[in-house]
Design a protein around this motif. Structure first.
Motif, PDB file in Angstrom:
ATOM      1  N   LEU A  81      47.161  10.182 -26.732  1.00 44.10           N
ATOM      2  CA  LEU A  81      46.535   8.738 -26.080  1.00 44.10           C
ATOM      3  C   LEU A  81      47.011   7.709 -26.963  1.00 44.10           C
ATOM      4  O   LEU A  81      46.599   7.048 -27.614  1.00 44.10           O
ATOM      5  CB  LEU A  81      45.408   8.836 -26.054  1.00 44.10           C
ATOM      6  N   ARG A  99      47.512   4.162 -26.450  1.00 46.00           N
ATOM      7  CA  ARG A  99      46.968   2.901 -25.664  1.00 46.00           C
ATOM      8  C   ARG A  99      47.419   1.811 -26.554  1.00 46.00           C
ATOM      9  O   ARG A  99      47.697   1.378 -27.246  1.00 46.00           O
ATOM     10  CB  ARG A  99      45.377   2.339 -25.741  1.00 46.00           C
ATOM     11  N   ARG A 150      51.394   5.515 -23.747  1.00 46.49           N
ATOM     12  CA  ARG A 150      50.672   5.330 -22.087  1.00 46.49           C
ATOM     13  C   ARG A 150      51.640   4.221 -21.869  1.00 46.49           C
ATOM     14  O   ARG A 150      51.641   2.922 -22.514  1.00 46.49           O
ATOM     15  CB  ARG A 150      49.059   5.304 -21.907  1.00 46.49           C
ATOM     16  N   ASP A 187      48.150  -0.607 -19.235  1.00 51.57           N
ATOM     17  CA  ASP A 187      47.132  -0.612 -18.451  1.00 51.57           C
ATOM     18  C   ASP A 187      45.891  -1.915 -17.700  1.00 51.57           C
ATOM     19  O   ASP A 187      45.435  -1.691 -18.470  1.00 51.57           O
ATOM     20  CB  ASP A 187      46.427   1.191 -18.397  1.00 51.57           C
ATOM     21  N   ARG A 243      45.651  -2.103 -10.618  1.00 51.44           N
ATOM     22  CA  ARG A 243      46.239  -2.387 -12.531  1.00 51.44           C
ATOM     23  C   ARG A 243      46.102  -0.736 -12.351  1.00 51.44           C
ATOM     24  O   ARG A 243      46.546  -0.580 -11.359  1.00 51.44           O
ATOM     25  CB  ARG A 243      43.986  -1.793 -12.994  1.00 51.44           C
ATOM     26  N   MET A 273      48.271  10.852 -15.489  1.00 50.07           N
ATOM     27  CA  MET A 273      46.765  10.335 -15.502  1.00 50.07           C
ATOM     28  C   MET A 273      45.770  11.130 -14.968  1.00 50.07           C
ATOM     29  O   MET A 273      46.200  10.423 -13.830  1.00 50.07           O
ATOM     30  CB  MET A 273      46.484   9.502 -16.502  1.00 50.07           C
ATOM     31  N   GLU A 286      42.676   9.868 -13.423  1.00 51.97           N
ATOM     32  CA  GLU A 286      41.382   9.253 -13.068  1.00 51.97           C
ATOM     33  C   GLU A 286      40.980   8.810 -12.127  1.00 51.97           C
ATOM     34  O   GLU A 286      39.312   8.165 -11.731  1.00 51.97           O
ATOM     35  CB  GLU A 286      41.834   7.675 -14.227  1.00 51.97           C
ATOM     36  N   GLY A 332      41.325  11.337 -17.440  1.00 53.19           N
ATOM     37  CA  GLY A 332      41.117   9.575 -18.287  1.00 53.19           C
ATOM     38  C   GLY A 332      39.487   9.864 -17.578  1.00 53.19           C
ATOM     39  O   GLY A 332      38.914   9.556 -16.179  1.00 53.19           O
ATOM     40  N   THR A 333      38.718  10.829 -18.265  1.00 55.88           N
ATOM     41  CA  THR A 333      37.359  10.888 -18.053  1.00 55.88           C
ATOM     42  C   THR A 333      36.812   9.572 -18.155  1.00 55.88           C
ATOM     43  O   THR A 333      35.840   9.841 -17.098  1.00 55.88           O
ATOM     44  CB  THR A 333      36.344  11.775 -18.727  1.00 55.88           C
ATOM     45  N   ASN A 334      36.876   8.547 -18.623  1.00 56.22           N
ATOM     46  CA  ASN A 334      36.046   7.284 -18.450  1.00 56.22           C
ATOM     47  C   ASN A 334      36.622   6.529 -16.955  1.00 56.22           C
ATOM     48  O   ASN A 334      35.083   5.873 -16.664  1.00 56.22           O
ATOM     49  CB  ASN A 334      36.694   6.199 -19.482  1.00 56.22           C
ATOM     50  N   ASP A 335      37.567   6.057 -16.874  1.00 56.31           N
ATOM     51  CA  ASP A 335      37.593   6.075 -15.634  1.00 56.31           C
ATOM     52  C   ASP A 335      37.271   7.270 -14.365  1.00 56.31           C
ATOM     53  O   ASP A 335      36.884   6.949 -13.665  1.00 56.31           O
ATOM     54  CB  ASP A 335      39.105   5.651 -15.339  1.00 56.31           C
ATOM     55  N   ARG A 346      31.927   0.828 -15.765  1.00 56.47           N
ATOM     56  CA  ARG A 346      31.808   1.675 -16.522  1.00 56.47           C
ATOM     57  C   ARG A 346      31.447   0.518 -17.615  1.00 56.47           C
ATOM     58  O   ARG A 346      31.162   0.984 -18.674  1.00 56.47           O
ATOM     59  CB  ARG A 346      33.332   2.559 -17.288  1.00 56.47           C
ATOM     60  N   CYS A 389      41.934  13.242 -21.989  1.00 52.08           N
ATOM     61  CA  CYS A 389      41.494  11.911 -22.815  1.00 52.08           C
ATOM     62  C   CYS A 389      40.965  11.011 -22.966  1.00 52.08           C
ATOM     63  O   CYS A 389      40.883   9.921 -23.604  1.00 52.08           O
ATOM     64  CB  CYS A 389      43.037  11.559 -23.400  1.00 52.08           C
ATOM     65  N   GLY A 390      39.902  11.320 -21.847  1.00 56.51           N
ATOM     66  CA  GLY A 390      38.688  10.101 -22.435  1.00 56.51           C
ATOM     67  C   GLY A 390      37.230  10.261 -23.094  1.00 56.51           C
ATOM     68  O   GLY A 390      37.870  11.956 -23.888  1.00 56.51           O
TER      69      GLY A 390
END
Ligand code: PEP
Ligand code: MG
Length: 269
Positions: A23, A25, A61, A64, A87, A153, A155, A176-179, A189, A224-225
Motif C-alpha cells: 500500500l 498511500r 493506491r 484517497d 470519497r 480495495m 473497504e 482495508g480493514t480500517n474503513d 474510525r 492492508c489495514g
C-alpha cells in the motif's frame, strides 16, 4: 509487504525485509502542494520514492481523499456525512483530470517497474469497471500494451459481499480493514465517542473477511489495514485465506515471524 508514504518508509521497509509495497498511500503527493502536480512531476516523485525497492512489486493506491481529507486547490462541496459521501474513487470520478494524471503517471512507471494500481473505496462493481475502462484508454493513448494489474480495495460491506462481480474487472483484492471496520460496526474510525464499537477483530468483521476470501476463489486477497499488523489476528487471517499482509515497515519482521509460527491449515495452503 509494507505500507508506505515516502522514500524513508521504503528504505525502512527494505531494511526490514519487505517483499514489496502493499500500500503506497499517495495523499502526501497531492495535499502539501498549492497546485495539482503535473504528470511528469508525479512520475519523478514515484520513481524517486520507489527507487530503494529495486524490482520488488509495489501497489500504488489512487488518491484517497474526501472523508476527512481535502486538497488546497480543490473546492470540495461541504457534505453532511463525508465518510458516507464522495470519497476515494467516487471523488476521482467527479474530477477526471485528477484521476487521469495519476493513471497516466502510474502507467508510464509500469513500463519499467512492477507496479499495480489500487482503487480506494470501491463500493459497486461498476467502480472497477469504470477504472478498467479509463486505464485501458490511457494505456492506448500512451502506446502501452500491457495493463498493470488492478487491485480493488475492499473497504465497504457492499464490496465485500459482491466480490465475484468486483473481480470481473479487478485482478486482486486488498481488504482495508480500517474503513471496513468503521462501516461494518457503524463506528467512525476517528470518533472517540464510538471507539468501543470500533472493533477490528469483531466476529462480524472476521466473518466478512472469510466471505471475501471464499468468494474470491483463486484470486489473491490481501489485507492492508491495521489488522494485518495485529499479531494475534495473523493466524485467523491466514486460515481465512488471506495471502498478502501489508503493514508498517517496522512491523514486518514480527509479522513474518507470526506467519512462520502459524501451522499450515488442513487445506494445505
Ligand atoms: C484501510 O481503510 O484499512 C486502509 C488501509 O486505508 P486508509 O487507512 O488509508 O483509509
Ligand atoms: Mg481506507
Amino acid at each position: 509487504m509494507a505500507n508506505i508514504t515516502n522514500r524513508e518508509d521504503v528504505e525502512l521497509a527494505v531494511e526490514n525485509g519487505a517483499d514489496g509495497v502493499g500500500l503506497y498511500r499517495t495523499e502526501a503527493l497531492f495535499m502539501y502542494n498549492d497546485t495539482l502536480p503535473t504528470e511528469d512531476e508525479l512520475v519523478e516523485t514515484l520513481l524517486d520514492t520507489l527507487e530503494p525497492l529495486g524490482q520488488k512489486p509495489c501497489i500504488v493506491r489512487l488518491l484517497d481523499i474526501g472523508g476527512d481529507k481535502t486538497l488546497p486547490y480543490l473546492r470540495l462541496p461541504p457534505e453532511e456525512s463525508p465518510f458516507l459521501g464522495r470519497r476515494g474513487i467516487r471523488l476521482l470520478f467527479a474530477y477526471p483530470e485528477l484521476l487521469n494524471v495519476q493513471i497516466r503517471a502510474i502507467l508510464r512507471l509500469s513500463t519499467s517497474r512492477a507496479i499495480q494500481i489500487m482503487v480506494p473505496m470501491v463500493t459497486i462493481p461498476e467502480d472497477m469497471e469504470r477504472v478498467r475502462r479509463l486505464v485501458g484508454a490511457a494505456a492506448q493513448e500512451l502506446g502501452i500494451q500491457h495493463l498493470p494489474p488492478l487491485v480493488a480495495m475492499i473497504e465497504t460491506p457492499a464490496a465485500a459481499l459482491s466480490v465475484a462481480d468486483v473481480l470481473k474487472s479487478a485482478d486482486a483484492l486488498s481488504i482495508g480493514t480500517n474503513d471496513l471496520t468503521q462501516y461494518v460496526m457503524a463506528a467512525g474510525r476517528q470518533n472517540p465517542l464510538a471507539s468501543e464499537y470500533f472493533q477490528e477483530m469483531h466476529p462480524a468483521v472476521m466473518r466478512l473477511i472469510r466471505i471475501v476470501c471464499a468468494d474470491a476463489g483463486p484470486s489473491l486477497v490481501g489485507v492492508c489495514g491495521e489488522l494485518a499488523g495485529r499479531l494475534s489476528a495473523v493466524p485467523d487471517l491466514l486460515s481465512a485465506g488471506v495471502r498478502l499482509l501489508s503493514v508498517a515497515p517496522r512491523m514486518i519482521p514480527l509479522v513474518k515471524d507470526a506467519v512462520r509460527r502459524t501451522p499450515a491449515s488442513p487445506g494445505g495452503t
